[in-house]
Structures are given as C-alpha cells and as structure tokens.
Design a protein around this motif. Structure first.
Motif, PDB file in Angstrom:
ATOM      1  N   GLY A 175      79.961  61.162  92.969  1.00  0.00           N
ATOM      2  CA  GLY A 175      79.259  61.453  94.219  1.00  0.00           C
ATOM      3  C   GLY A 175      77.757  61.289  94.163  1.00  0.00           C
ATOM      4  O   GLY A 175      77.087  61.440  95.184  1.00  0.00           O
ATOM      5  N   PHE A 176      77.199  60.957  92.967  1.00  0.00           N
ATOM      6  CA  PHE A 176      75.748  60.845  92.830  1.00  0.00           C
ATOM      7  C   PHE A 176      75.373  59.464  92.304  1.00  0.00           C
ATOM      8  O   PHE A 176      75.691  59.127  91.160  1.00  0.00           O
ATOM      9  CB  PHE A 176      75.208  61.921  91.880  1.00  0.00           C
ATOM     10  CG  PHE A 176      75.489  63.324  92.339  1.00  0.00           C
ATOM     11  CD1 PHE A 176      74.774  63.882  93.374  1.00  0.00           C
ATOM     12  CD2 PHE A 176      76.505  64.070  91.748  1.00  0.00           C
ATOM     13  CE1 PHE A 176      75.045  65.176  93.812  1.00  0.00           C
ATOM     14  CE2 PHE A 176      76.779  65.355  92.173  1.00  0.00           C
ATOM     15  CZ  PHE A 176      76.044  65.915  93.209  1.00  0.00           C
ATOM     16  N   PRO A 177      74.692  58.655  93.112  1.00  0.00           N
ATOM     17  CA  PRO A 177      74.257  57.343  92.629  1.00  0.00           C
ATOM     18  C   PRO A 177      73.267  57.486  91.475  1.00  0.00           C
ATOM     19  O   PRO A 177      72.497  58.443  91.424  1.00  0.00           O
ATOM     20  CB  PRO A 177      73.586  56.715  93.860  1.00  0.00           C
ATOM     21  CG  PRO A 177      74.065  57.513  95.029  1.00  0.00           C
ATOM     22  CD  PRO A 177      74.315  58.881  94.519  1.00  0.00           C
ATOM     23  N   ASP A 178      73.302  56.549  90.541  1.00  0.00           N
ATOM     24  CA  ASP A 178      72.351  56.537  89.434  1.00  0.00           C
ATOM     25  C   ASP A 178      71.087  55.805  89.856  1.00  0.00           C
ATOM     26  O   ASP A 178      71.127  54.897  90.692  1.00  0.00           O
ATOM     27  CB  ASP A 178      72.963  55.851  88.214  1.00  0.00           C
ATOM     28  CG  ASP A 178      74.144  56.629  87.662  1.00  0.00           C
ATOM     29  OD1 ASP A 178      74.011  57.858  87.525  1.00  0.00           O
ATOM     30  OD2 ASP A 178      75.182  56.013  87.377  1.00  0.00           O
ATOM     31  N   PHE A 179      69.952  56.209  89.254  1.00  0.00           N
ATOM     32  CA  PHE A 179      68.670  55.612  89.593  1.00  0.00           C
ATOM     33  C   PHE A 179      67.881  55.327  88.322  1.00  0.00           C
ATOM     34  O   PHE A 179      68.180  55.860  87.249  1.00  0.00           O
ATOM     35  CB  PHE A 179      67.866  56.537  90.523  1.00  0.00           C
ATOM     36  CG  PHE A 179      68.492  56.703  91.881  1.00  0.00           C
ATOM     37  CD1 PHE A 179      68.248  55.796  92.892  1.00  0.00           C
ATOM     38  CD2 PHE A 179      69.349  57.764  92.141  1.00  0.00           C
ATOM     39  CE1 PHE A 179      68.840  55.941  94.129  1.00  0.00           C
ATOM     40  CE2 PHE A 179      69.943  57.918  93.367  1.00  0.00           C
ATOM     41  CZ  PHE A 179      69.686  57.000  94.380  1.00  0.00           C
TER      42      PHE A 179
ATOM     43  N   PHE B 194      84.175  50.107  94.548  1.00  0.00           N
ATOM     44  CA  PHE B 194      83.207  50.837  93.738  1.00  0.00           C
ATOM     45  C   PHE B 194      82.477  49.830  92.856  1.00  0.00           C
ATOM     46  O   PHE B 194      83.087  48.880  92.354  1.00  0.00           O
ATOM     47  CB  PHE B 194      83.911  51.888  92.885  1.00  0.00           C
ATOM     48  CG  PHE B 194      82.989  52.879  92.239  1.00  0.00           C
ATOM     49  CD1 PHE B 194      82.258  53.776  92.994  1.00  0.00           C
ATOM     50  CD2 PHE B 194      82.843  52.920  90.857  1.00  0.00           C
ATOM     51  CE1 PHE B 194      81.413  54.698  92.404  1.00  0.00           C
ATOM     52  CE2 PHE B 194      82.009  53.842  90.248  1.00  0.00           C
ATOM     53  CZ  PHE B 194      81.285  54.731  91.032  1.00  0.00           C
ATOM     54  N   THR B 195      81.166  50.046  92.640  1.00  0.00           N
ATOM     55  CA  THR B 195      80.348  49.077  91.911  1.00  0.00           C
ATOM     56  C   THR B 195      79.630  49.742  90.745  1.00  0.00           C
ATOM     57  O   THR B 195      79.134  50.865  90.866  1.00  0.00           O
ATOM     58  CB  THR B 195      79.312  48.431  92.851  1.00  0.00           C
ATOM     59  OG1 THR B 195      79.988  47.887  93.988  1.00  0.00           O
ATOM     60  CG2 THR B 195      78.556  47.320  92.142  1.00  0.00           C
ATOM     61  N   ALA B 196      79.569  49.037  89.623  1.00  0.00           N
ATOM     62  CA  ALA B 196      78.895  49.539  88.425  1.00  0.00           C
ATOM     63  C   ALA B 196      78.165  48.395  87.739  1.00  0.00           C
ATOM     64  O   ALA B 196      78.446  47.210  87.975  1.00  0.00           O
ATOM     65  CB  ALA B 196      79.894  50.180  87.465  1.00  0.00           C
TER      66      ALA B 196
ATOM     67  N   GLY C  41      78.128  55.939  92.249  1.00  0.00           N
ATOM     68  CA  GLY C  41      78.491  57.340  92.430  1.00  0.00           C
ATOM     69  C   GLY C  41      79.593  57.596  93.424  1.00  0.00           C
ATOM     70  O   GLY C  41      80.402  58.497  93.239  1.00  0.00           O
ATOM     71  N   GLN C  42      79.621  56.839  94.516  1.00  0.00           N
ATOM     72  CA  GLN C  42      80.643  57.028  95.526  1.00  0.00           C
ATOM     73  C   GLN C  42      80.882  55.704  96.241  1.00  0.00           C
ATOM     74  O   GLN C  42      80.030  54.814  96.225  1.00  0.00           O
ATOM     75  CB  GLN C  42      80.227  58.105  96.525  1.00  0.00           C
ATOM     76  CG  GLN C  42      78.906  57.834  97.215  1.00  0.00           C
ATOM     77  CD  GLN C  42      78.431  59.008  98.053  1.00  0.00           C
ATOM     78  OE1 GLN C  42      79.230  59.785  98.555  1.00  0.00           O
ATOM     79  NE2 GLN C  42      77.123  59.150  98.206  1.00  0.00           N
TER      80      GLN C  42
ATOM     81  N   THR D 225      75.282  53.268 103.219  1.00  0.00           N
ATOM     82  CA  THR D 225      75.451  52.610 101.940  1.00  0.00           C
ATOM     83  C   THR D 225      74.974  53.525 100.814  1.00  0.00           C
ATOM     84  O   THR D 225      74.274  54.508 101.041  1.00  0.00           O
ATOM     85  CB  THR D 225      74.644  51.297 101.897  1.00  0.00           C
ATOM     86  OG1 THR D 225      73.258  51.586 102.145  1.00  0.00           O
ATOM     87  CG2 THR D 225      75.134  50.325 102.957  1.00  0.00           C
ATOM     88  N   THR D 226      75.382  53.219  99.608  1.00  0.00           N
ATOM     89  CA  THR D 226      75.032  54.061  98.462  1.00  0.00           C
ATOM     90  C   THR D 226      74.315  53.219  97.412  1.00  0.00           C
ATOM     91  O   THR D 226      74.912  52.874  96.377  1.00  0.00           O
ATOM     92  CB  THR D 226      76.297  54.702  97.860  1.00  0.00           C
ATOM     93  OG1 THR D 226      77.238  53.659  97.547  1.00  0.00           O
ATOM     94  CG2 THR D 226      76.930  55.653  98.846  1.00  0.00           C
ATOM     95  N   PRO D 227      73.055  52.853  97.645  1.00  0.00           N
ATOM     96  CA  PRO D 227      72.336  52.036  96.660  1.00  0.00           C
ATOM     97  C   PRO D 227      72.137  52.787  95.351  1.00  0.00           C
ATOM     98  O   PRO D 227      72.011  54.005  95.332  1.00  0.00           O
ATOM     99  CB  PRO D 227      70.993  51.757  97.350  1.00  0.00           C
ATOM    100  CG  PRO D 227      70.820  52.882  98.312  1.00  0.00           C
ATOM    101  CD  PRO D 227      72.195  53.229  98.783  1.00  0.00           C
TER     102      PRO D 227
END
Length: 271
Positions: free
Chosen positions: A103-107, A154-156, A176-177, A184-186
């Motif tokens: 649930g938490f995008p990485d930065f 889902f993208t990694a 993350g999600q 969107t979830t950049p």
C-alpha cells in the motif's frame, strides 16, 4: 497546499498542523534542507502513515469575493519522459508468484522491503533501461490503466536483471499498490550512472491479464527499449512420477506325479 516560513524569522518560524494516524487520502511531501532532505519526499518516509488536517481561515481585503489562486508555473523537464503503451496476455512470459502490495509506493528518499505472495504462474512484461546521463538520477515510474479487480496489475523495478524464479533478487522498488483510474501510484528510485534496470509490469491474478496500460518513465534521457524485453519463463521443478512396481507372474504349482503301486509281497510259508 504549501506551508512555509516566508521570512525565516523566529517569530514566523513556527506553525502547528493538526494530524491523526489515519492513512493519507493523497500523498503529502516534506522537505527540510537544514536536515539534509533537499528533495520533497512523502511524509511516510519520515513519520510513517500520517494524515494531515488543515483548516484554512481568512478574509479578503476590500470586502467580499473569493481570491483566485495563482497557478504555479509548470517545470519543463530536462528531457521528455519515455511512454510505453502495452498489454498483458497469456502469450507473455511467466514468473513464479507475485510481489506483496503493502500500500506504500517506494521513493528515492526511502526504499521499502520486498515480500512475495503465492499466486502461481503470473504473466508479465519487462522493459530494460540504462542511465546514460553521466550522473545518478532519481527515476520516476507512473502507471495508468483501466484494469481493475481481477485484472489488477503491479509494477516493480530491478537492478541489472530480473529473475522470474526469484522475485526479490535485485529488487529495488515498487509501486506499493495497483493503480486505479484517476489515482495513479507513481514510485521512484535512484540509479547510478551507467547502471541498467528492468521494469516489470505483471498481472496480479494468474491468467487474468490486462488489455491496456500506459507506463511513463521520467528522469532519464533515452536508454529505454520501447518493447517488452523477452525474459526466460519461470520453470517449476517437476514432481517425480512414481514408477509402478512390476507384479511378478505367479509360477504354476506343479502337479504331483503318481507313484506306481508296488506289487504284493508273497506270503511266507508256515512250518
């Protein structure tokens, strides 16, 4: 909304913002140059999940009317982003299982942790990029799609190579999600000069696929392959099949041979 101290004086260098422990309804960013945080980073990187609460009160000089916000100028990117439009179907290669969506995008300022979830043979697309800018770059990846529910994707990102049999090998970041329309979830990650990385877009439900998605990669000038990079399909170790034991054929029971009847012995004479 932007909160700042306009004149850096002691009198105006203090403010209080309400907050609660709920998840954010939208990403909020913090930067603090004096603390070494030059790039605005998500609040969760510093404080964990937190939801800020603002009450804005004021009045307009001259009476009445609603102030018109002045739009902030849009920064011109140093180079155009790479945009890839594609889909996932059953002709794509497969990986074993999938990544866990926390649930938490990485930065760039705070990387997460890799976990996997048992999901069977998952189809995916892989794209290879190389940083040829001459310096370390913070690369941002944004996915836009209408694929929802069983068609979630889902993208990694992976450093160097992607191993479909080991999803956490070389993992560096993920979104993350799963993305939803309009939200969107950049996610982003740092890539040193000369390094190669692979972006993997996968289905969440085995065999469900996704008819259409668009991936936008910002922060690099060139170095992308606009078509999926073929990667070996994951192979599962076959379970050995037991060889049936041969049942021996029973040997026939021999029939007893008849013994001849001996002739009668003569009766001895009596004296």
């Amino acid at each position: 909304m932007e909160v700042l101290s306009p004149d850096q004086t002691a009198e105006h260098n203090f403010f209080i913002i309400g907050s609660n422990p709920d998840l954010e309804t939208g990403l909020s960013y913090l930067s603090a140059p004096d603390c070494g945080n030059l790039v605005p980073s998500p609040v969760e990187c510093f404080l964990g999940p937190m939801h800020y609460v603002f009450n804005v009160n004021g009045s307009c000089t001259g009476g009445g009317g609603t102030p018109t916000p002045t739009p902030s100028p849009t920064a011109t990117p140093s180079c155009p982003p790479t945009v890839i439009a594609a889909s996932i179907d059953n002709t794509d290669p497969t990986q074993i299982d999938r990544l866990f969506r926390d649930g938490f995008p990485d930065f760039c300022a705070c990387a997460g942790t890799c976990f996997t979830v048992a999901a069977g043979a998952i189809h995916y697309d892989a794209y290879t990029f190389t940083n040829t800018t001459g310096s370390t770059q913070c690369v941002t990846v944004d996915i836009n799609t209408d694929c929802q529910g069983s068609n979630f994707i889902f993208t990694a990102a992976y450093l160097g190579t992607f191993d479909p049999n080991n999803l956490c090998a070389n993992w560096i970041a993920d979104e993350g999600q799963s993305p939803v329309p309009g939200n969107t979830t950049p996610f982003s990650f740092n890539i040193e000069d000369g390094q190669t990385f692979v972006l993997v877009v996968s289905e969440v439900t085995a065999g469900a696929g996704c008819p259409s998605y668009t991936m936008t990669v910002s922060g690099l000038c060139g170095g992308a392959t606009p078509t999926p990079t073929p990667t070996a399909t994951a192979t599962q170790t076959p379970t050995p099949t037991s060889t049936p034991s041969v049942t021996p054929t029973p040997r026939p029971t021999p029939s007893p041979r008849p013994r001849p009847t001996p002739p009668p012995r003569p009766t001895p004479p009596t004296f």
